[in-house]
Write a protein that holds these residues in place. Sequence first.
Motif, PDB file in Angstrom:
ATOM      1  N   SER A 178       0.803  -1.297  -0.012  1.00 43.66           N
ATOM      2  CA  SER A 178       0.050   0.007  -0.234  1.00 43.66           C
ATOM      3  C   SER A 178       0.787   1.180  -0.126  1.00 43.66           C
ATOM      4  O   SER A 178       0.531   2.197  -0.590  1.00 43.66           O
ATOM      5  N   GLY A 179       1.991   1.236   0.630  1.00 37.99           N
ATOM      6  CA  GLY A 179       2.798   2.595   0.976  1.00 37.99           C
ATOM      7  C   GLY A 179       1.948   3.464   1.887  1.00 37.99           C
ATOM      8  O   GLY A 179       0.667   2.991   2.315  1.00 37.99           O
ATOM      9  N   MET A 180       2.292   4.679   2.198  1.00 32.98           N
ATOM     10  CA  MET A 180       1.956   5.401   3.037  1.00 32.98           C
ATOM     11  C   MET A 180       0.578   5.925   2.410  1.00 32.98           C
ATOM     12  O   MET A 180       0.451   6.178   1.260  1.00 32.98           O
ATOM     13  N   THR A 181      -0.417   6.129   3.527  1.00 39.97           N
ATOM     14  CA  THR A 181      -1.802   6.451   2.806  1.00 39.97           C
ATOM     15  C   THR A 181      -2.189   7.822   3.650  1.00 39.97           C
ATOM     16  O   THR A 181      -1.889   7.740   5.112  1.00 39.97           O
ATOM     17  N   VAL A 182      -2.515   8.928   3.178  1.00 39.22           N
ATOM     18  CA  VAL A 182      -3.007   9.881   3.483  1.00 39.22           C
ATOM     19  C   VAL A 182      -4.470  10.292   3.136  1.00 39.22           C
ATOM     20  O   VAL A 182      -4.869  10.204   2.117  1.00 39.22           O
ATOM     21  N   ILE A 183      -5.184  10.639   4.190  1.00 40.19           N
ATOM     22  CA  ILE A 183      -6.809  10.997   4.264  1.00 40.19           C
ATOM     23  C   ILE A 183      -7.004  12.032   4.797  1.00 40.19           C
ATOM     24  O   ILE A 183      -6.358  12.581   5.610  1.00 40.19           O
ATOM     25  N   ARG A 184      -8.184  12.463   4.420  1.00 41.71           N
ATOM     26  CA  ARG A 184      -8.754  13.676   5.126  1.00 41.71           C
ATOM     27  C   ARG A 184      -9.374  13.127   6.281  1.00 41.71           C
ATOM     28  O   ARG A 184      -9.868  12.290   6.539  1.00 41.71           O
ATOM     29  N   ARG A 185      -9.209  13.881   7.567  1.00 46.08           N
ATOM     30  CA  ARG A 185      -9.594  13.606   8.857  1.00 46.08           C
ATOM     31  C   ARG A 185     -11.406  13.535   8.600  1.00 46.08           C
ATOM     32  O   ARG A 185     -11.815  14.448   8.310  1.00 46.08           O
ATOM     33  N   GLY A 186     -11.738  12.391   9.141  1.00 47.49           N
ATOM     34  CA  GLY A 186     -13.042  12.164   9.082  1.00 47.49           C
ATOM     35  C   GLY A 186     -13.485  11.203   7.980  1.00 47.49           C
ATOM     36  O   GLY A 186     -14.690  10.545   7.899  1.00 47.49           O
ATOM     37  N   ASP A 187     -12.488  10.967   6.966  1.00 56.15           N
ATOM     38  CA  ASP A 187     -12.857   9.931   5.877  1.00 56.15           C
ATOM     39  C   ASP A 187     -12.473   8.565   6.451  1.00 56.15           C
ATOM     40  O   ASP A 187     -11.632   8.584   7.543  1.00 56.15           O
ATOM     41  N   LYS A 188     -12.766   7.519   5.833  1.00 57.48           N
ATOM     42  CA  LYS A 188     -12.632   6.118   6.162  1.00 57.48           C
ATOM     43  C   LYS A 188     -11.458   5.597   5.553  1.00 57.48           C
ATOM     44  O   LYS A 188     -11.008   6.166   4.123  1.00 57.48           O
ATOM     45  N   ALA A 189     -10.247   5.004   6.219  1.00 56.95           N
ATOM     46  CA  ALA A 189      -9.277   4.624   5.512  1.00 56.95           C
ATOM     47  C   ALA A 189      -9.342   3.292   5.010  1.00 56.95           C
ATOM     48  O   ALA A 189     -10.025   2.445   5.644  1.00 56.95           O
ATOM     49  N   PRO A 190      -8.774   3.238   3.702  1.00 61.46           N
ATOM     50  CA  PRO A 190      -8.954   1.892   3.041  1.00 61.46           C
ATOM     51  C   PRO A 190      -7.888   0.933   3.792  1.00 61.46           C
ATOM     52  O   PRO A 190      -7.008   1.123   4.554  1.00 61.46           O
ATOM     53  N   ALA A 191      -8.169  -0.359   3.575  1.00 65.80           N
ATOM     54  CA  ALA A 191      -7.700  -1.439   3.909  1.00 65.80           C
ATOM     55  C   ALA A 191      -5.958  -1.429   3.447  1.00 65.80           C
ATOM     56  O   ALA A 191      -5.675  -0.965   2.509  1.00 65.80           O
ATOM     57  N   LYS A 192      -5.024  -1.952   4.484  1.00 65.17           N
ATOM     58  CA  LYS A 192      -3.673  -2.185   4.311  1.00 65.17           C
ATOM     59  C   LYS A 192      -3.353  -3.378   3.523  1.00 65.17           C
ATOM     60  O   LYS A 192      -3.981  -4.451   3.814  1.00 65.17           O
ATOM     61  N   GLN A 193      -2.540  -3.368   2.488  1.00 67.34           N
ATOM     62  CA  GLN A 193      -1.954  -4.780   2.012  1.00 67.34           C
ATOM     63  C   GLN A 193      -0.558  -4.937   2.040  1.00 67.34           C
ATOM     64  O   GLN A 193       0.328  -4.044   1.848  1.00 67.34           O
ATOM     65  N   PHE A 194       0.016  -6.188   2.325  1.00 64.96           N
ATOM     66  CA  PHE A 194       1.302  -6.591   2.372  1.00 64.96           C
ATOM     67  C   PHE A 194       1.539  -7.719   1.691  1.00 64.96           C
ATOM     68  O   PHE A 194       0.686  -8.641   1.221  1.00 64.96           O
ATOM     69  N   LYS A 195       2.658  -7.998   1.261  1.00 66.82           N
ATOM     70  CA  LYS A 195       3.157  -9.003   0.478  1.00 66.82           C
ATOM     71  C   LYS A 195       4.418 -10.103   1.337  1.00 66.82           C
ATOM     72  O   LYS A 195       5.292  -9.376   1.441  1.00 66.82           O
ATOM     73  N   PHE A 196       3.964 -11.017   1.590  1.00 70.16           N
ATOM     74  CA  PHE A 196       4.934 -11.988   2.374  1.00 70.16           C
ATOM     75  C   PHE A 196       5.688 -12.913   1.345  1.00 70.16           C
ATOM     76  O   PHE A 196       4.801 -13.394   0.507  1.00 70.16           O
ATOM     77  N   THR A 197       6.717 -13.401   1.644  1.00 70.43           N
ATOM     78  CA  THR A 197       7.527 -14.236   0.655  1.00 70.43           C
ATOM     79  C   THR A 197       6.647 -15.627   0.571  1.00 70.43           C
ATOM     80  O   THR A 197       6.669 -16.424  -0.358  1.00 70.43           O
ATOM     81  N   THR A 198       6.045 -16.115   1.836  1.00 72.76           N
ATOM     82  CA  THR A 198       5.444 -17.348   1.833  1.00 72.76           C
ATOM     83  C   THR A 198       3.918 -17.250   1.435  1.00 72.76           C
ATOM     84  O   THR A 198       3.171 -16.398   2.237  1.00 72.76           O
ATOM     85  N   ALA A 199       3.127 -18.284   0.735  1.00 76.14           N
ATOM     86  CA  ALA A 199       1.688 -18.097   0.811  1.00 76.14           C
ATOM     87  C   ALA A 199       1.256 -18.893   1.776  1.00 76.14           C
ATOM     88  O   ALA A 199       1.784 -19.824   2.371  1.00 76.14           O
ATOM     89  N   ASP A 200      -0.053 -18.774   2.124  1.00 75.31           N
ATOM     90  CA  ASP A 200      -0.917 -19.585   3.160  1.00 75.31           C
ATOM     91  C   ASP A 200      -0.125 -19.556   4.331  1.00 75.31           C
ATOM     92  O   ASP A 200      -0.100 -20.681   4.927  1.00 75.31           O
ATOM     93  N   ALA A 201       0.547 -18.563   4.773  1.00 72.20           N
ATOM     94  CA  ALA A 201       1.253 -18.375   6.102  1.00 72.20           C
ATOM     95  C   ALA A 201       0.452 -17.825   7.092  1.00 72.20           C
ATOM     96  O   ALA A 201      -0.073 -16.709   6.821  1.00 72.20           O
ATOM     97  N   THR A 202       0.938 -17.898   8.499  1.00 67.49           N
ATOM     98  CA  THR A 202       0.358 -17.088   9.444  1.00 67.49           C
ATOM     99  C   THR A 202       1.020 -15.686   9.663  1.00 67.49           C
ATOM    100  O   THR A 202       2.321 -15.781   9.879  1.00 67.49           O
ATOM    101  N   VAL A 203       0.652 -14.902   9.567  1.00 62.48           N
ATOM    102  CA  VAL A 203       1.307 -13.352   9.465  1.00 62.48           C
ATOM    103  C   VAL A 203       0.468 -12.665  10.854  1.00 62.48           C
ATOM    104  O   VAL A 203      -0.677 -12.374  10.769  1.00 62.48           O
ATOM    105  N   GLN A 204       1.423 -12.072  11.641  1.00 68.69           N
ATOM    106  CA  GLN A 204       0.962 -11.404  12.907  1.00 68.69           C
ATOM    107  C   GLN A 204       0.887  -9.808  12.439  1.00 68.69           C
ATOM    108  O   GLN A 204       1.645  -9.497  11.650  1.00 68.69           O
ATOM    109  N   THR A 205      -0.510  -9.430  12.810  1.00 70.81           N
ATOM    110  CA  THR A 205      -0.664  -7.888  12.333  1.00 70.81           C
ATOM    111  C   THR A 205      -0.926  -7.331  13.706  1.00 70.81           C
ATOM    112  O   THR A 205      -1.557  -7.837  14.667  1.00 70.81           O
ATOM    113  N   ILE A 206      -0.517  -5.970  13.788  1.00 63.62           N
ATOM    114  CA  ILE A 206      -0.555  -5.033  14.698  1.00 63.62           C
ATOM    115  C   ILE A 206      -1.017  -3.608  14.226  1.00 63.62           C
ATOM    116  O   ILE A 206      -0.078  -3.319  13.512  1.00 63.62           O
TER     117      ILE A 206
END
Length: 497
Positions: A178-206
């Motif tokens: 996704s890269g950095m996302t800038v929004i107007r305050r009050g707008d809904k933030a879009p989902a973030k996307q990441f790419k991991f080397t491994t498919a079907d793997a458990t990734v911890q999100t914080i």
Amino acid sequence: MKKLILMAIAALAILAQAATVQATGFKKNTSGWRTPSYWAGKLSAENGNLMLTATEYKNSGKFWARAMGGRLRARHELPGRHYRITVLVKGSGDFYPGFLVYYKTPAGKVKYDYTKPEKPFQLTGKFTRCSFLLKLDTTVATAITPYVQLDGKNSTAAIRNIRIDQDEPANVTMTDVSGMTVIRRGDKAPAKQFKFTTADATVQTIQFPADAVEKAVIQPEISNEQGIVTVPVKGDVTGLYKVVAAANGAAVTSCVLAMDPAKYDELDAIAKKVKADKPLAILYLGDSLNDFDRTYNSVDQLGYFLNKYNPGKFKIYNYSVAGDYITRINDRFAGTRKDGRFKGIFDRNYDMVIISLGNNDNRAVSNTNYEQPLVAVKDVRPDYEKAIATIRAKNSDIPVWILSSSWSDYDAQVKKSLARTSKGQLGIRFGIAKHLDNYNNEVKNLAATGKNIRYIDICTPMKAAFDSKNYADGVHLSLQGHALFAKLLLQAFAESK
């Protein structure tokens, strides 16, 4: 606090790669390591070593010593990362390398935990590398501080050097799609996307508000068959918000910035004027103003707005390094600095380069009565010409943009320097007007007479828009200051032909 996953080993992991965060030797002094008065132990520097001697703690019959180094704060992204302390040491007694881990409770109070190996290293008369790995997989730390501990009556430790590395698994990467996302305050933030080397793997999100890490939401996600991890942003974003994806130490942070609507619209209007006929790879060389606060600093904000109406056209490779100045840039090109910060810098071709220095070049100290900048005026142009020649040897006739120095909160600099000199310490000042003028005139004249070089004056508009709230500490930029800096850079692109 979530459980820390810890591991102690005596040598570096074979299947890991490391980026050095701190490397400290003790040839002259204790180099920033100290023993607070409320701890036991004595500390000194002797024969090129940091000497640690156990003493009795408050007539308790227990003998130990402990020393701490410099704290790693938020500018070093912590959640999801693995950090290792490695100590070259000899002596006698039980020895522990470790970290103090600072975090916030749900009530917002700051607390800390001591983390160290379950079993100590037994010191001998031969230098040995002792290492400890801290895994922050489920801990949103606000800071970590390396420390060493020695236990046992009559115990001593001679420490030759201490290194702090961020460990990542080899051949495994986590990428912020996704890269950095800038929004107007009050707008809904879009989902973030990441790419991991491994498919079907458990990734911890914080994910958490940057100013309220105690509100962190931690949950696992599964990468799809292409390795993509999609993370919906939870709740309303009102300021700076961070989303981390991590697996086995491979971690990346992606930010959402909710900007004041009027400020957002101002930058958005400038972004509409930026035109890119083809993809541009940009080499960015800077100092701490663009090295600190990565993932949301001025360079990250610039990247967002450049690509908003030219999607995928701009790729900025930010090689800024805290403390750098033009002479040190040349040292890095020559390979005389061994911290690895320019590793791979010429593994790709660039379409343009931006050089944003000046703060450290114009730094002055009290023992010269603040009259001599770090880089003498006579050396500014030759050092720039040398750097540009090195870049163009790799990328022929590449356009070069040279930014003026930035503007600082000089009154804050004076107060800090006077506080230091009153204690007998060296006073340091950034942003002395006459030094800035001399430096800026040199690079401006170089641009006027050099080939395909453009001078961008950010000093004058930063001075005109001065607000102490633009600065985190009088020199480095606050979130508000990053937005101003990004706007000035964006305007330069909008005005380009």
